[in-house]
Design a protein around this motif. Structure first.
Motif, PDB file in Angstrom:
ATOM      1  N   PHE A   8      -0.256  17.583   5.692  1.00 28.91           N
ATOM      2  CA  PHE A   8      -0.589  16.155   5.601  1.00 28.91           C
ATOM      3  C   PHE A   8      -0.438  15.609   4.186  1.00 28.91           C
ATOM      4  CE2 PHE A   8      -3.181  17.577   9.249  1.00 28.91           C
ATOM      5  CZ  PHE A   8      -2.691  16.709  10.200  1.00 28.91           C
ATOM      6  N   THR A   9      -0.031  14.371   4.083  1.00 28.27           N
ATOM      7  CA  THR A   9      -0.030  13.671   2.798  1.00 28.27           C
ATOM      8  C   THR A   9      -0.295  12.190   3.033  1.00 28.27           C
ATOM      9  OG1 THR A   9       1.271  13.005   0.886  1.00 28.27           O
ATOM     10  CG2 THR A   9       2.503  13.435   2.891  1.00 28.27           C
ATOM     11  N   PRO A  10      -1.102  11.577   2.187  1.00 34.73           N
ATOM     12  CA  PRO A  10      -1.298  10.129   2.321  1.00 34.73           C
ATOM     13  C   PRO A  10      -0.214   9.346   1.581  1.00 34.73           C
ATOM     14  CG  PRO A  10      -2.725  10.965   0.601  1.00 34.73           C
ATOM     15  CD  PRO A  10      -1.951  12.154   1.136  1.00 34.73           C
ATOM     16  N   LEU A  11       0.636  10.058   0.847  1.00 37.37           N
ATOM     17  CA  LEU A  11       1.574   9.376  -0.038  1.00 37.37           C
ATOM     18  C   LEU A  11       2.821   8.913   0.689  1.00 37.37           C
ATOM     19  CD1 LEU A  11       1.244  11.979  -2.861  1.00 37.37           C
ATOM     20  CD2 LEU A  11       0.565   9.593  -3.070  1.00 37.37           C
ATOM     21  N   ARG A  12       3.294   7.727   0.265  1.00 41.73           N
ATOM     22  CA  ARG A  12       4.587   7.269   0.745  1.00 41.73           C
ATOM     23  C   ARG A  12       5.641   7.567  -0.320  1.00 41.73           C
ATOM     24  NH1 ARG A  12       2.316   5.287   5.133  1.00 41.73           N
ATOM     25  NH2 ARG A  12       0.554   3.872   4.911  1.00 41.73           N
ATOM     26  N   ASN A  18       1.480  10.652   6.447  1.00 39.96           N
ATOM     27  CA  ASN A  18       1.014  11.151   7.745  1.00 39.96           C
ATOM     28  C   ASN A  18      -0.460  11.570   7.728  1.00 39.96           C
ATOM     29  OD1 ASN A  18       1.131  13.534   6.378  1.00 39.96           O
ATOM     30  ND2 ASN A  18       2.566  14.562   7.746  1.00 39.96           N
ATOM     31  N   ALA A  19      -1.112  11.476   6.566  1.00 40.19           N
ATOM     32  CA  ALA A  19      -2.547  11.774   6.520  1.00 40.19           C
ATOM     33  C   ALA A  19      -3.316  10.813   7.416  1.00 40.19           C
ATOM     34  CB  ALA A  19      -3.060  11.688   5.078  1.00 40.19           C
ATOM     35  N   GLU A  20      -2.666   9.720   7.791  1.00 36.46           N
ATOM     36  CA  GLU A  20      -3.269   8.761   8.694  1.00 36.46           C
ATOM     37  C   GLU A  20      -3.712   9.430  10.006  1.00 36.46           C
ATOM     38  OE1 GLU A  20      -0.740   5.437   8.459  1.00 36.46           O
ATOM     39  OE2 GLU A  20      -2.425   4.057   8.678  1.00 36.46           O
ATOM     40  N   GLN A  21      -3.080  10.548  10.332  1.00 36.57           N
ATOM     41  CA  GLN A  21      -3.443  11.238  11.574  1.00 36.57           C
ATOM     42  C   GLN A  21      -4.781  11.972  11.456  1.00 36.57           C
ATOM     43  OE1 GLN A  21      -0.105  13.505  13.334  1.00 36.57           O
ATOM     44  NE2 GLN A  21       1.156  12.367  11.919  1.00 36.57           N
ATOM     45  N   ARG A  22      -5.273  12.115  10.231  1.00 37.41           N
ATOM     46  CA  ARG A  22      -6.574  12.754  10.042  1.00 37.41           C
ATOM     47  C   ARG A  22      -7.640  11.665  10.090  1.00 37.41           C
ATOM     48  NH1 ARG A  22      -8.096  14.886   5.826  1.00 37.41           N
ATOM     49  NH2 ARG A  22      -8.947  16.812   6.594  1.00 37.41           N
ATOM     50  N   GLN A  23      -8.557  11.796  11.001  1.00 37.04           N
ATOM     51  CA  GLN A  23      -9.512  10.714  11.202  1.00 37.04           C
ATOM     52  C   GLN A  23     -10.778  10.957  10.401  1.00 37.04           C
ATOM     53  OE1 GLN A  23      -9.703   9.198  15.130  1.00 37.04           O
ATOM     54  NE2 GLN A  23      -7.520   8.774  14.932  1.00 37.04           N
ATOM     55  N   THR A  24     -10.740  10.522   9.146  1.00 36.78           N
ATOM     56  CA  THR A  24     -11.884  10.748   8.273  1.00 36.78           C
ATOM     57  C   THR A  24     -13.074   9.850   8.628  1.00 36.78           C
ATOM     58  OG1 THR A  24     -10.694   9.335   6.737  1.00 36.78           O
ATOM     59  CG2 THR A  24     -10.690  11.675   6.256  1.00 36.78           C
ATOM     60  N   GLY A  25     -12.889   8.994   9.645  1.00 41.05           N
ATOM     61  CA  GLY A  25     -13.998   8.141  10.081  1.00 41.05           C
ATOM     62  C   GLY A  25     -15.196   8.946  10.572  1.00 41.05           C
ATOM     63  N   ALA A  26     -14.956  10.214  10.978  1.00 38.71           N
ATOM     64  CA  ALA A  26     -16.056  11.037  11.488  1.00 38.71           C
ATOM     65  C   ALA A  26     -17.042  11.426  10.387  1.00 38.71           C
ATOM     66  CB  ALA A  26     -15.496  12.291  12.159  1.00 38.71           C
ATOM     67  N   TRP A  27     -16.665  11.236   9.120  1.00 40.91           N
ATOM     68  CA  TRP A  27     -17.573  11.560   8.009  1.00 40.91           C
ATOM     69  C   TRP A  27     -18.680  10.526   7.864  1.00 40.91           C
ATOM     70  CZ3 TRP A  27     -14.658  12.809   2.847  1.00 40.91           C
ATOM     71  CH2 TRP A  27     -13.599  13.706   3.089  1.00 40.91           C
ATOM     72  N   GLU A  34       0.864  -1.179   0.000  1.00 38.61           N
ATOM     73  CA  GLU A  34       0.000   0.000   0.000  1.00 38.61           C
ATOM     74  C   GLU A  34       0.900   1.229   0.000  1.00 38.61           C
ATOM     75  OE1 GLU A  34      -3.301   0.610  -0.821  1.00 38.61           O
ATOM     76  OE2 GLU A  34      -3.729  -1.111   0.452  1.00 38.61           O
ATOM     77  N   TYR A  35       0.709   2.116  -0.981  1.00 37.31           N
ATOM     78  CA  TYR A  35       1.544   3.320  -1.022  1.00 37.31           C
ATOM     79  C   TYR A  35       0.775   4.592  -0.693  1.00 37.31           C
ATOM     80  CZ  TYR A  35       4.749   0.028  -3.038  1.00 37.31           C
ATOM     81  OH  TYR A  35       5.541  -1.065  -3.226  1.00 37.31           O
ATOM     82  N   LEU A  36      -0.513   4.440  -0.400  1.00 38.13           N
ATOM     83  CA  LEU A  36      -1.310   5.590   0.015  1.00 38.13           C
ATOM     84  C   LEU A  36      -1.938   5.264   1.354  1.00 38.13           C
ATOM     85  CD1 LEU A  36      -1.781   5.932  -3.395  1.00 38.13           C
ATOM     86  CD2 LEU A  36      -3.151   7.758  -2.436  1.00 38.13           C
ATOM     87  N   SER A  37      -1.756   6.124   2.318  1.00 35.31           N
ATOM     88  CA  SER A  37      -2.403   5.890   3.604  1.00 35.31           C
ATOM     89  C   SER A  37      -3.830   6.419   3.525  1.00 35.31           C
ATOM     90  CB  SER A  37      -1.639   6.609   4.719  1.00 35.31           C
ATOM     91  OG  SER A  37      -2.066   7.955   4.807  1.00 35.31           O
ATOM     92  N   PRO A  38      -4.731   5.923   4.379  1.00 37.36           N
ATOM     93  CA  PRO A  38      -6.059   6.536   4.440  1.00 37.36           C
ATOM     94  C   PRO A  38      -5.977   7.907   5.117  1.00 37.36           C
ATOM     95  CG  PRO A  38      -5.854   4.797   6.082  1.00 37.36           C
ATOM     96  CD  PRO A  38      -4.584   4.796   5.288  1.00 37.36           C
ATOM     97  N   GLY A  39      -7.074   8.631   5.136  1.00 37.05           N
ATOM     98  CA  GLY A  39      -7.096   9.925   5.813  1.00 37.05           C
ATOM     99  C   GLY A  39      -7.015  11.115   4.870  1.00 37.05           C
ATOM    100  N   SER A  40      -7.064  10.859   3.549  1.00 35.04           N
ATOM    101  CA  SER A  40      -7.040  11.982   2.613  1.00 35.04           C
ATOM    102  C   SER A  40      -8.418  12.635   2.576  1.00 35.04           C
ATOM    103  CB  SER A  40      -6.683  11.491   1.208  1.00 35.04           C
ATOM    104  OG  SER A  40      -7.837  10.922   0.617  1.00 35.04           O
ATOM    105  N   PRO A  41      -8.473  13.916   2.201  1.00 34.59           N
ATOM    106  CA  PRO A  41      -9.788  14.573   2.191  1.00 34.59           C
ATOM    107  C   PRO A  41     -10.573  14.396   0.900  1.00 34.59           C
ATOM    108  CG  PRO A  41      -8.041  16.187   1.940  1.00 34.59           C
ATOM    109  CD  PRO A  41      -7.389  14.847   1.935  1.00 34.59           C
TER     110      PRO A  41
END
Lengths: 315, 299
Positions: A64-68, B224-233, A18-25
């Motif tokens: 923030f970035t989801p990218l590795r 590091n976007a992992e620190q944003r908790q989009t689960g609240a959506w 996986e090269y993209l983490s979750p948490g992107s907008p």
């Protein structure tokens, strides 16, 4: 009819990294994001993305970035110029032995249809002409999605956008053929609904040097107006109705990687989306719907002729 | 005098439209009006705020409403989300309107102003309009009634006008007009002690700072976007029925956000801190092994 698989037979064979983490907008159910995720898995980790302004800009918003992988952000008009600069810089570092070959990066342009079909086309045309060694992924959601879904040169005939609320009168530009006319080593269309087909294409292109161009249908719940739960279903219908052909061109030679045996009626795809709702209610725009269906039929008739394949049963 | 109303909801609930309907209705009555939404780069399910100001003189205030007279909340679950800022400036508010079954438990839990009015808009919207989350008209009607300065006729014209602009079919507009009348006539009108003069907000928009650990991530870290908790959506919550799951891996492959991973045995594990609840996995699961649980009441 599906072409014979060379590298991946089943889902289980696809790379699991996986090269993209979750948490992107990005929007829930974003088809473009799924495509990028799937493509990145095959490309591996030595990637630098050159992003054109668009929806994907939202991926990496400071801090923030989801990218590795690495990321360079450019204007809508210049991702391919940015890719040239990066490739040159990497090549200079390699030539001067200031960077080891292991650290070499593949340059990937990531651009939406607004940039790809319109604003960025000139720079891309020049980059292909120069034979720049780069990857290009266009996530085509058929309008300027990030700014509120205004008409782009990729908006299909009849679809409503913020700037063509009565339905787009122009025909979607054929960027696949425009790219192919530049004679790059590899051009393909892909869909997140067919991850094996996508992975096969990326793997096939990997041995080639020069422009490797990918056009992905990026289903867009927000702009197209459907429940995000239907994202994969809409992507599937685009393929099965023949609206989105899966094909590739190696050294200019086109072949379809999937030719449906029977085309489903194009209405099944259109009626699920708000951007085509005006074709169904309050009155049925029968002639327009027939015209859209005819265009799809004509396309597949020509495919059968050109590739000597069995023509799909038309809807 | 200026009356300031702040609307809170989630992307997709019609908060922006609610603020527009109230603005248009007040304009039809003859007031000077201003309305505007604020939303970041986050979409369906994410917190949305909208503002309506109206008064007899030209409105020179700009930006966010820090001291509202009325706070209208379309979704009670936002109260639990500090970043949504629902309670900001509640000390000046004459009233808070909550789309909830009852006010008392929420008033106690979140220390809300005692003049909080709750009404179950979701249930009536579901019954009349047929879509539980289509709250715009109900929120606008509740607002028009509570402030007491907008008669029913102007409210209904504004509803019609705004919904036509959104190209809603005639049948849906008719149902929304019925809902507007019902809500309008079910609620009381309140007295609003109007503050004289206009305010100059300190800031055009206010930035919410998070705690140090989340608010200042290391920018050298990848992913590091992992620190944003989009689960609240999330409006609905996908849950895997492991007895039915065949471990085909489709949900893992197709999750746009990569919020599904596979465990050692190949079973999908859903990351609820980040799953945005698109429910794509439920639709595509070939053996219907993914169930949906409602997370937000109005969906």
């Amino acid at each position: 009819m599906k072409v014979k698989r060379e590298f991946y037979r089943s889902f289980k064979d696809l790379p699991s990294e996986e090269y993209l983490s979750p948490g992107s907008p990005l929007c829930a159910g974003c088809g473009g994001l799924t495509t990028l995720r799937q493509m990145h898995k095959v490309l591996g980790d030595n990637v630098v993305i050159v992003d054109a302004a668009g929806c994907m800009t939202l991926l990496a918003i400071y801090p923030f970035t989801p990218l590795r992988s690495s990321w360079l952000y450019t204007t809508m008009g210049s991702p391919s110029a940015g890719a040239q600069g990066l490739r040159d810089a990497l090549d200079v570092l390699l030539a001067k032995h200031r960077m080891s070959a292991d650290d070499n990066l593949q340059v990937l342009v990531l651009a939406g249809d607004g940039s790809t079909y319109g604003m960025g086309l000139s720079a891309t045309s020049a980059a292909i002409h120069r034979g720049l060694d780069f990857w290009y992924l266009c996530y085509d959601n058929e309008a300027y999605g990030n700014t509120g879904f205004q008409l782009s040169e990729a908006s299909p005939f009849g679809s409503a956008t913020a700037t063509s609320p009565q339905g787009t009168q122009q025909t979607k530009k054929n960027i696949f053929e425009i790219w192919r006319a530049h004679q790059p080593p590899y051009v393909a269309t892909v869909s997140a609904h067919e991850p094996i087909d996508l992975a096969e294409k990326v793997r096939r292109a990997m041995t080639m040097t020069g422009p490797k161009l990918f056009l992905a249908l990026a289903v867009c719940p927000t702009g197209w107006g459907f429940d995000p739960a239907l994202s994969d279903e809409i992507a599937r219908l685009a393929i099965e109705t023949g609206v989105w052909p899966l094909k590739e061109a190696i050294a200019g030679q086109v072949r379809h990687t999937y030719i449906p045996r029977r085309l489903r009626p194009v209405r099944e795809y259109l009626k699920l989306q708000r951007r085509f709702r005006h074709l169904f209610q309050p009155t049925l725009w029968g002639e327009t719907l027939t015209y859209i269906q005819e265009q799809v039929n004509i396309y597949w008739q020509s495919v059968a002729k050109a590739e000597g394949a069995k023509q799909p049963t038309l809807a | 005098m200026v009356l300031r109303i702040r609307f809170h909801g989630r992307g997709g609930q019609g908060v922006k439209t609610a603020s527009r309907i109230v603005g248009t209705a007040a304009f039809l009555v003859g007031y000077q009006v201003q309305d505007s939404p604020v939303y970041g780069a986050e979409r369906r399910g994410a917190a949305v705020v909208a503002f309506t100001r109206f008064g007899e003189e030209a409105i020179l205030e700009r930006g966010v409403i820090e001291h509202p007279d009325l706070i209208v909340v379309g979704d009670e679950t936002l109260l639990a989300n500090p970043a949504a800022g629902v309670m900001v400036g509640q000390e000046t508010a004459t009233a808070i309107f909550l789309n909830a079954e009852s006010a008392q438990p929420l008033v106690e839990q979140y220390a809300l102003s005692p003049s909080t009015i709750a009404w179950d808009l979701t249930r009536r919207t579901q019954a009349i309009v047929g879509v539980a989350s289509a709250l715009s008209v109900g929120l606008a009607a509740a607002t028009a009634r509570l402030v007491g300065l907008i008669p029913e006729a102007q409210l209904l014209s504004a509803v019609r006008r705004e919904l036509m602009e959104l190209h809603l079919p005639e049948g849906a507009i008719a149902k929304n007009l019925d809902l507007a009348s019902e809500v309008f006539n079910a609620l009381p009108s309140l007295e609003f002690p109007l503050r004289d003069g206009q305010e100059t907000p300190q800031k055009i928009s206010s930035v919410l700072y998070e705690g140090l650990l989340r608010g200042s991530p290391s920018i050298l870290n990848t992913g590091n976007a992992e620190q944003r908790q989009t689960g609240a959506w999330r409006l609905e919550r996908p849950e895997v029925n492991f007895e039915q799951c065949t471990r085909c891996g489709l949900c893992f492959l197709q999750c746009p956000d990569g919020a599904i991973t596979l465990d050692q045995n190949g079973y999908p594990i859903i990351d609820y801190d980040h799953c945005k609840g698109c429910m794509l996995c439920q639709t595509l699961c070939p053996v219907q092994a993914i169930l949906s649980k409602q997370e937000v009441r109005s969906w």
